[in-house]
Design a protein around this motif. Structure first.
Motif, PDB file in Angstrom:
ATOM      1  N   SER A 123     -20.072  40.541  73.170  1.00  0.00           N
ATOM      2  CA  SER A 123     -18.738  40.550  73.305  1.00  0.00           C
ATOM      3  C   SER A 123     -18.017  41.081  72.100  1.00  0.00           C
ATOM      4  O   SER A 123     -17.039  41.962  71.840  1.00  0.00           O
ATOM      5  N   SER A 124     -18.487  40.868  70.766  1.00  0.00           N
ATOM      6  CA  SER A 124     -18.080  41.186  69.258  1.00  0.00           C
ATOM      7  C   SER A 124     -18.357  42.793  69.143  1.00  0.00           C
ATOM      8  O   SER A 124     -17.361  43.317  68.711  1.00  0.00           O
ATOM      9  N   MET A 125     -19.499  43.193  69.615  1.00  0.00           N
ATOM     10  CA  MET A 125     -19.719  44.545  69.424  1.00  0.00           C
ATOM     11  C   MET A 125     -19.132  45.309  70.367  1.00  0.00           C
ATOM     12  O   MET A 125     -18.353  46.435  69.874  1.00  0.00           O
ATOM     13  N   LEU A 126     -18.865  44.717  71.775  1.00  0.00           N
ATOM     14  CA  LEU A 126     -17.905  45.570  72.607  1.00  0.00           C
ATOM     15  C   LEU A 126     -16.618  45.763  72.243  1.00  0.00           C
ATOM     16  O   LEU A 126     -16.034  46.748  72.318  1.00  0.00           O
ATOM     17  N   ALA A 127     -16.087  44.688  71.643  1.00  0.00           N
ATOM     18  CA  ALA A 127     -14.665  44.542  71.308  1.00  0.00           C
ATOM     19  C   ALA A 127     -14.581  45.405  70.125  1.00  0.00           C
ATOM     20  O   ALA A 127     -13.417  46.134  70.017  1.00  0.00           O
ATOM     21  N   ALA A 184     -16.377  48.029  69.236  1.00  0.00           N
ATOM     22  CA  ALA A 184     -16.528  49.642  69.730  1.00  0.00           C
ATOM     23  C   ALA A 184     -15.040  49.818  70.371  1.00  0.00           C
ATOM     24  O   ALA A 184     -14.471  51.336  70.080  1.00  0.00           O
ATOM     25  N   TYR A 185     -14.419  49.144  71.393  1.00  0.00           N
ATOM     26  CA  TYR A 185     -13.401  49.526  72.149  1.00  0.00           C
ATOM     27  C   TYR A 185     -12.020  49.627  70.905  1.00  0.00           C
ATOM     28  O   TYR A 185     -11.024  50.376  71.374  1.00  0.00           O
ATOM     29  N   SER A 186     -12.279  48.772  70.118  1.00  0.00           N
ATOM     30  CA  SER A 186     -11.146  48.858  69.057  1.00  0.00           C
ATOM     31  C   SER A 186     -10.854  49.833  68.174  1.00  0.00           C
ATOM     32  O   SER A 186      -9.878  50.291  67.782  1.00  0.00           O
ATOM     33  N   ARG A 187     -12.094  50.210  67.526  1.00  0.00           N
ATOM     34  CA  ARG A 187     -12.215  51.141  66.287  1.00  0.00           C
ATOM     35  C   ARG A 187     -12.819  52.539  66.773  1.00  0.00           C
ATOM     36  O   ARG A 187     -12.658  53.407  65.801  1.00  0.00           O
ATOM     37  N   PHE A 188     -13.423  52.731  67.868  1.00  0.00           N
ATOM     38  CA  PHE A 188     -13.873  54.183  68.104  1.00  0.00           C
ATOM     39  C   PHE A 188     -13.130  54.799  69.386  1.00  0.00           C
ATOM     40  O   PHE A 188     -12.724  53.992  70.195  1.00  0.00           O
ATOM     41  N   GLU A 189     -13.110  56.073  69.308  1.00  0.00           N
ATOM     42  CA  GLU A 189     -12.713  56.777  70.691  1.00  0.00           C
ATOM     43  C   GLU A 189     -13.946  57.484  71.212  1.00  0.00           C
ATOM     44  O   GLU A 189     -14.692  58.395  70.432  1.00  0.00           O
ATOM     45  N   PHE A 190     -14.127  57.589  72.551  1.00  0.00           N
ATOM     46  CA  PHE A 190     -15.201  58.101  73.111  1.00  0.00           C
ATOM     47  C   PHE A 190     -14.815  58.213  74.625  1.00  0.00           C
ATOM     48  O   PHE A 190     -14.125  57.804  75.153  1.00  0.00           O
ATOM     49  N   ARG A 191     -15.738  59.323  75.114  1.00  0.00           N
ATOM     50  CA  ARG A 191     -15.378  59.747  76.572  1.00  0.00           C
ATOM     51  C   ARG A 191     -15.546  58.345  77.570  1.00  0.00           C
ATOM     52  O   ARG A 191     -16.495  57.865  77.249  1.00  0.00           O
ATOM     53  N   TRP A 217     -21.087  49.544  60.356  1.00  0.00           N
ATOM     54  CA  TRP A 217     -21.678  48.286  60.358  1.00  0.00           C
ATOM     55  C   TRP A 217     -21.340  47.590  59.314  1.00  0.00           C
ATOM     56  O   TRP A 217     -21.127  46.189  59.443  1.00  0.00           O
ATOM     57  N   THR A 218     -21.271  47.914  58.160  1.00  0.00           N
ATOM     58  CA  THR A 218     -20.142  47.271  57.107  1.00  0.00           C
ATOM     59  C   THR A 218     -19.019  46.788  57.246  1.00  0.00           C
ATOM     60  O   THR A 218     -18.726  45.570  57.034  1.00  0.00           O
ATOM     61  N   LEU A 219     -18.278  47.643  58.141  1.00  0.00           N
ATOM     62  CA  LEU A 219     -16.970  47.134  58.498  1.00  0.00           C
ATOM     63  C   LEU A 219     -17.066  45.907  59.452  1.00  0.00           C
ATOM     64  O   LEU A 219     -16.139  44.942  59.285  1.00  0.00           O
ATOM     65  N   PHE A 220     -17.916  46.025  60.503  1.00  0.00           N
ATOM     66  CA  PHE A 220     -18.117  45.310  61.393  1.00  0.00           C
ATOM     67  C   PHE A 220     -18.555  43.786  60.703  1.00  0.00           C
ATOM     68  O   PHE A 220     -17.863  42.819  61.057  1.00  0.00           O
ATOM     69  N   ILE A 236     -16.255  42.609  57.043  1.00  0.00           N
ATOM     70  CA  ILE A 236     -14.722  42.577  57.082  1.00  0.00           C
ATOM     71  C   ILE A 236     -14.434  42.069  58.442  1.00  0.00           C
ATOM     72  O   ILE A 236     -13.621  41.062  58.629  1.00  0.00           O
ATOM     73  N   ILE A 237     -14.580  42.628  59.639  1.00  0.00           N
ATOM     74  CA  ILE A 237     -13.986  42.182  60.855  1.00  0.00           C
ATOM     75  C   ILE A 237     -14.383  40.945  61.390  1.00  0.00           C
ATOM     76  O   ILE A 237     -13.620  40.255  61.711  1.00  0.00           O
ATOM     77  N   ILE A 238     -15.891  40.772  61.245  1.00  0.00           N
ATOM     78  CA  ILE A 238     -15.953  39.309  61.740  1.00  0.00           C
ATOM     79  C   ILE A 238     -15.537  38.127  60.883  1.00  0.00           C
ATOM     80  O   ILE A 238     -14.991  37.205  61.517  1.00  0.00           O
TER      81      ILE A 238
END
Length: 275
Positions: free
Chosen positions: A87-91, A93-100, A179-182, A185-187
């Motif tokens: 859930s943390s990795m999904l959240a 990705a959806y919060s910080r990245f833009e993808f198709r 990965w450093t940010l995640f 920092i974020i966690i």
């Protein structure tokens, strides 16, 4: 004067709500402390004239209760480890990245929140059996984790969105990557968001009954809700033992909430506030 009356009414309603909420627990405790001979006395008495702890002892030593407690603790901890990881990795990705397909995939993921769990019982059973996880604790863990990921992702994404994007730029300028940010920092900044997720998911896994009853046949692998159901006989039920076992079963969840309560409200509301 009107302000004083508003406060009086407010506190009166809060006290009434607290009494209504805590009364079932007090009633369970009073019943669990009664000897069998006093359970059905008439007129009924709220406070037992004679107290005993035999019901707690009998609940602990019967129905392999200690083993069921261990199974529930293990299943809950491992399930939450998977929930937290994915859930943390999904959240993130959806919060910080833009993808198709970002919006579509997130909408599909959130669709899992509106599907009643009981409607998935049969397809989940077929899938778990095909995966060779029938009658195993892993059959519980996989389904519990998968069911909790949509809600937990939604909760964490809201909190991740509230963290300023300036931090992302600072990490990038210092030579860090995603990965450093995640991880660094974020966690650490999102600890308040994990508190309500921990409580909700622990409570859901801890008290789940239909799937545990369906998938587990081996008595040594069953969880606490099954043990409590076994206390109720077909013709007679020893309610003192039932309530004593129920109190033992909810004690870990109560302790968890008491330990984390100061972060609970902050974690619930933080995701709704944008930074």
């Amino acid at each position: 004067m009107s302000s004083l009356w508003k406060k009086i009414w407010m506190y009166a309603l809060l006290i009434l709500g607290a009494v209504i909420s805590i009364y079932p627990l007090i009633y369970m405790l009073m019943t669990a402390l009664k000897p069998m001979t006093l359970l059905f006395e008439f007129p009924p008495k709220f406070l037992p004239s004679e107290m005993t702890f035999n019901n707690f002892r009998d609940a602990w030593v019967s129905q392999n209760f200690a083993q069921y407690l261990f199974n529930s603790i293990m299943v809950t901890l491992v399930s939450f480890a998977f929930i937290f990881l994915f859930s943390s990795m999904l959240a993130f990705a959806y919060s910080r990245f833009e993808f198709r397909g970002k919006k579509l995939s997130f909408a599909i993921l959130m669709g899992g929140l509106v599907i009643p769990s009981l409607t998935l019982l049969i397809p989940q059973f077929i899938l778990i059996r095909q995966l060779g996880m029938f009658d195993s604790r892993w059959g519980l863990i996989v389904v519990y984790a998968a069911g909790a990921i949509p809600f937990t992702t939604f909760l964490l994404k809201g909190f991740f969105d509230s963290i300023s994007r300036d931090i992302d730029e600072s990490v990038e300028m210092e030579g860090g990557n995603a990965w450093t940010l995640f991880a660094s920092i974020i966690i650490p900044l999102s600890k308040p968001a994990f508190v309500p997720a921990t409580i909700f998911n622990a409570l859901t896994v801890w008290e789940e009954f239909p799937w545990a009853l369906t998938i587990i046949n081996d008595p040594a692998k069953r969880t606490l809700p099954i043990a409590l159901a076994n206390f109720q006989g077909q013709y007679t039920t020893q309610w003192g033992i039932v309530f004593a076992g129920s109190l033992i079963a909810i004690l870990p969840i109560i302790l968890l909430f008491l330990l984390l309560q100061r972060y609970f409200i902050a974690g619930i509301t933080a995701g709704a506030i944008k930074g």
